[in-house]
Design an enzyme around this catalytic site. Structure first.
Site, mmCIF file in Angstrom:
data_model
loop_
_atom_site.group_PDB
_atom_site.id
_atom_site.type_symbol
_atom_site.label_atom_id
_atom_site.label_comp_id
_atom_site.label_asym_id
_atom_site.label_seq_id
_atom_site.Cartn_x
_atom_site.Cartn_y
_atom_site.Cartn_z
ATOM 1 N N SER B 95 0.833 -1.203 0.000
ATOM 2 C CA SER B 95 0.000 0.000 0.000
ATOM 3 C C SER B 95 0.875 1.264 0.000
ATOM 4 O O SER B 95 1.753 1.415 -0.841
ATOM 5 C CB SER B 95 -0.938 -0.053 1.206
ATOM 6 N N ASP B 217 -10.125 -4.116 -5.484
ATOM 7 C CA ASP B 217 -9.493 -3.475 -4.328
ATOM 8 C C ASP B 217 -10.223 -2.169 -4.020
ATOM 9 O O ASP B 217 -10.284 -1.272 -4.841
ATOM 10 C CB ASP B 217 -8.006 -3.215 -4.645
ATOM 11 N N HIS B 245 -7.598 -5.414 -0.138
ATOM 12 C CA HIS B 245 -6.410 -4.577 -0.278
ATOM 13 C C HIS B 245 -5.156 -5.297 0.211
ATOM 14 O O HIS B 245 -4.065 -4.754 0.140
ATOM 15 C CB HIS B 245 -6.630 -3.286 0.529
#
Lengths: 432, 267
Positions: B95, B217, B245
């Site tokens: 991320s 996502d 995610h």
């Protein structure tokens, strides 16, 4: 109504029996499926990718959705607000993956008409016989009342934090103002006295309070300089006002007639006149004149004391003796006061030390009950006798540091000395 | 300060292998890599750490100023690499950490020789010609959401949850609380993460790069992975058929396969 013996139909009678039967039947009909659908909480089951496969009527009712639009068509995150979605993805889902269950997470779900409903969500993964994860079962509790209460708590916490921040800022501002005011009551630097060295040190017991100690050195014309050091009774703004009045009175009086006794007499009159009635204000002070003679390298000192602890004379040969001024009265308390005088001569390497009782009354010892005292100060001074005023002052400042929380009064220190060797020029040292 | 303690560094695997640094994103800590580590440990020296303010890092090292920008988190990465004297490491960032890795690789090119970006997003908020997936208002909502879940967080728990080298016996019970973070620090990380715009930093990447995205996502929608892939010439884009995610948790096998495949192809 009569009751015939042998025909009793239980404690409730025939009508009651019917009612009991009806409730029992209702209980039987309230099977697992009925309970699932209409339980006072929301139920839903999702595939591992979040696709909703089962949802109960209670939750559909809360969300204002029809079963057909949800089952097989929406994922759990589709039911959440954006904030809830982000929280779900960054916290909820990873934790559920790692632990297999998660409970009591606060999320918000979207309701019909753009409304949102605070809920508490718990989920558990259902595993197959081989241990492989199959489904996620989720329970949803209505948290509207709880959230309102929590928001109240959050608001209260924020208000308390804000109040604390404000109080800290106020305190810092006050301390800053006090420090500025305190500095205004003391000389920025000591004037250079030709043929002499001077040093001073000042320490307030608390940054939250103005100290009541004061000192100054100023020229009288010719080779003479006046000096004083004292202690106003009390602390805080009232004491500071007296300090200010005292300092300027001493300076003005000395310019008029520098004789130490007459200067203290003037101060006595001013303070007594100013603070008559219910608010007597007084101080202890040593006022003196020093007259250095460059020819002989010696300095004549005359002092007068109004109730102040005796000055110390540090000799070049390592002796330290008090210069007694017994019998002098507190300044400002009586209409006509008498003051004690003393005189000495400082030879090269000698120094005169004035101090306030913050130093001698510092609490020492393990339990902080003993006082530092005159004898200890005299011994300490003897250890540093012969050193220049700057070095003596540094040693005293270190001594004060060592007292730590045993130092609970302000302390002012002033030293005047004749350099042991002819100095190239005047030198001063001022440690704030 | 000891970086090993500050960032709660864990090193496992083959000490002789090429180092791989696994960096968690916003939300949790190094435990997120639990299913990834076994696949890498055989051939690599695997380095795990917690950013300051997350997991069991040392809370006393936190500074709101430093961690108000991704540079502060990148500095953590640089300092971890320096503390272990890593050379030519492969940085795997999840991320927002994928972007942290970009900044760190630019700062210490000799220490980071390849990047794996797991569900990366260089910008979360929509912009002209760019779909990040969120509006500015959405991010405010997340911050509020964080707040409501930290009511249960108690400062008394903090020393237990966060860095506690003196009491390793706490380790067992701590695995359950790994997502618990000081709310003030989490808020800073959330703001830094979701308000960041690192699109222009992508062109700094000169090392071999693997971009891993998830098919579904919520946080980094389809298109963001392709954007990152286009912005980094020579990068490889792999789309994992999974939802969410965190592919390293939801599809660990496929994720590990993609990463080990990429590692095997590096010279």
């Amino acid at each position: 109504m009569m009751c015939r013996a042998g025909q009793q139909s239980g404690p409730y009678g025939a009508d009651d029996e019917e009612a009991a039967n009806a409730s029992f039947a209702a209980l039987l009909e309230d099977g697992a499926e009925e309970l699932y659908e209409n339980a006072p909480c929301g139920y839903l089951s999702t595939l591992l990718d979040g696709t909703v496969v089962k949802i109960n009527a209670t939750l559909l009712g809360w969300l204002g959705l029809e079963r057909e639009e949800v089952v097989g068509r929406m994922r759990f995150t589709d039911l959440l607000t954006v904030g809830g979605k982000l929280y779900h993805e960054t916290h909820f889902a990873p934790l559920l993956r790692m632990r297999g269950e998660i409970g009591g997470i606060a999320l918000e779900m979207k309701q019909a008409g753009d409304k949102r409903m605070p809920v508490l969500v718990s989920s558990a993964v259902k595993h197959g016989e081989g241990g492989q994860p199959l489904l996620i079962r989720t329970t949803v509790f209505d948290a509207r009342d709880r959230r309102a209460y929590e928001e109240e708590l959050l608001r209260a916490r924020k208000a308390a934090e804000e109040a604390r921040r404000q109080a800290e800022a106020d305190r810092a501002r006050l301390q800053q103002a006090l420090a500025v005011l305190q500095r205004s009551l003391l000389p920025d630097t000591l004037p250079a006295i030709p043929g002499m060295e001077t040093a001073a040190h000042y320490r307030t017991a608390s940054p939250d309070r103005l100290g009541g100690d004061f000192y100054d050195v100023f020229p009288l014309g010719g080779t003479r300089f006046a000096f004083f050091l004292g202690d106003v009774c009390g602390k805080g703004p009232e004491a500071a006002a007296v300090t200010s009045l005292t300092r300027y009175t001493l300076r003005a009086a000395a310019l008029h007639d520098p004789d130490p006794v007459s200067v203290l007499a003037t101060l006595n009159e001013v303070l007594h006149e100013r603070y008559t009635g219910g608010d007597p204000r007084y101080c202890t002070v040593v006022f003196g004149i020093v007259d250095p003679d460059p020819e002989s390298g010696r300095a004549a000192v005359r002092i007068a004391s109004g109730g102040h602890p005796p000055a110390l004379v540090l000799r070049a040969d390592g002796r330290a003796d008090f210069l007694p001024t017994p019998g002098g009265l507190l300044v400002g308390i009586m209409p006509a006061a008498s003051f004690a005088t003393a005189a000495t001569t400082l030879a090269p390497g000698d120094a005169l030390l004035l101090y306030t009782d913050g130093l001698t009354e510092a609490r020492t010892g393990e339990d902080r009950t003993a006082l530092y005292g005159d004898a200890a100060l005299r011994a300490f001074a003897a250890d540093h006798a012969g050193e220049p005023p700057g070095a003596v002052m540094k040693a005293l400042a270190d001594l004060l540091d060592g007292f730590g929380d045993g130092l609970d009064d302000d302390t002012a220190l002033l030293a005047l000395g004749v350099p042991s060797r002819p100095a190239p020029g005047p030198a001063t040292k001022n440690t704030p | 300060m000891e970086i090993e303690h500050r960032n709660n560094i864990t090193v496992v695997g083959d000490p002789q292998g090429r180092p791989v640094v696994l960096a968690h994103g916003f939300g949790c800590d190094q435990n997120m890599w639990r299913l990834t580590v076994p696949a890498l440990a055989e051939k690599h020296r695997v380095v795990l750490f917690d950013y300051v303010g997350s997991g069991r890092s040392d809370p006393s090292a936190f500074s709101e100023d430093r961690y108000a920008s991704l540079d502060g988190y990148a500095q953590d990465v640089v300092e971890v690499c320096e503390a272990l004297d890593l050379r030519d490491a492969v940085f795997v960032g999840h991320s927002v950490s994928a972007m942290t890795g970009v900044l760190a690789a630019d700062a210490v090119p000799e220490r980071i020789g390849a990047l794996v970006m797991v569900a990366p997003s260089p910008r979360y908020i929509d912009d002209e010609g760019y779909r990040g997936g969120f509006s500015a208002g959405d991010i405010d909502e997340l911050l509020a959401s964080l707040e409501s879940n930290y009511l249960g967080w108690s400062s008394a728990m903090a020393p237990m949850i966060m860095g506690n080298p003196e009491r390793p016996e706490l380790g067992e019970e701590l695995t359950d609380s790994f997502c618990a973070t000081d709310p003030d620090m989490a808020r800073v990380f959330a703001r830094t993460t979701f308000l960041s715009d690192s699109r222009d930093d992508l062109e700094k990447v000169t090392v071999p790069t693997l971009v891993l995205e998830c098919a579904q996502d919520v946080i980094a929608p389809r298109g963001v992975g392709a954007f990152v892939h286009r912005a980094i010439p020579g990068s490889t884009l792999v789309t994992l058929d999974t939802t969410g995610h965190c592919p390293h948790l939801s599809a660990p096998e496929a994720t590990n396969e993609a990463i080990t495949g990429f590692l095997a192809g590096l010279r």
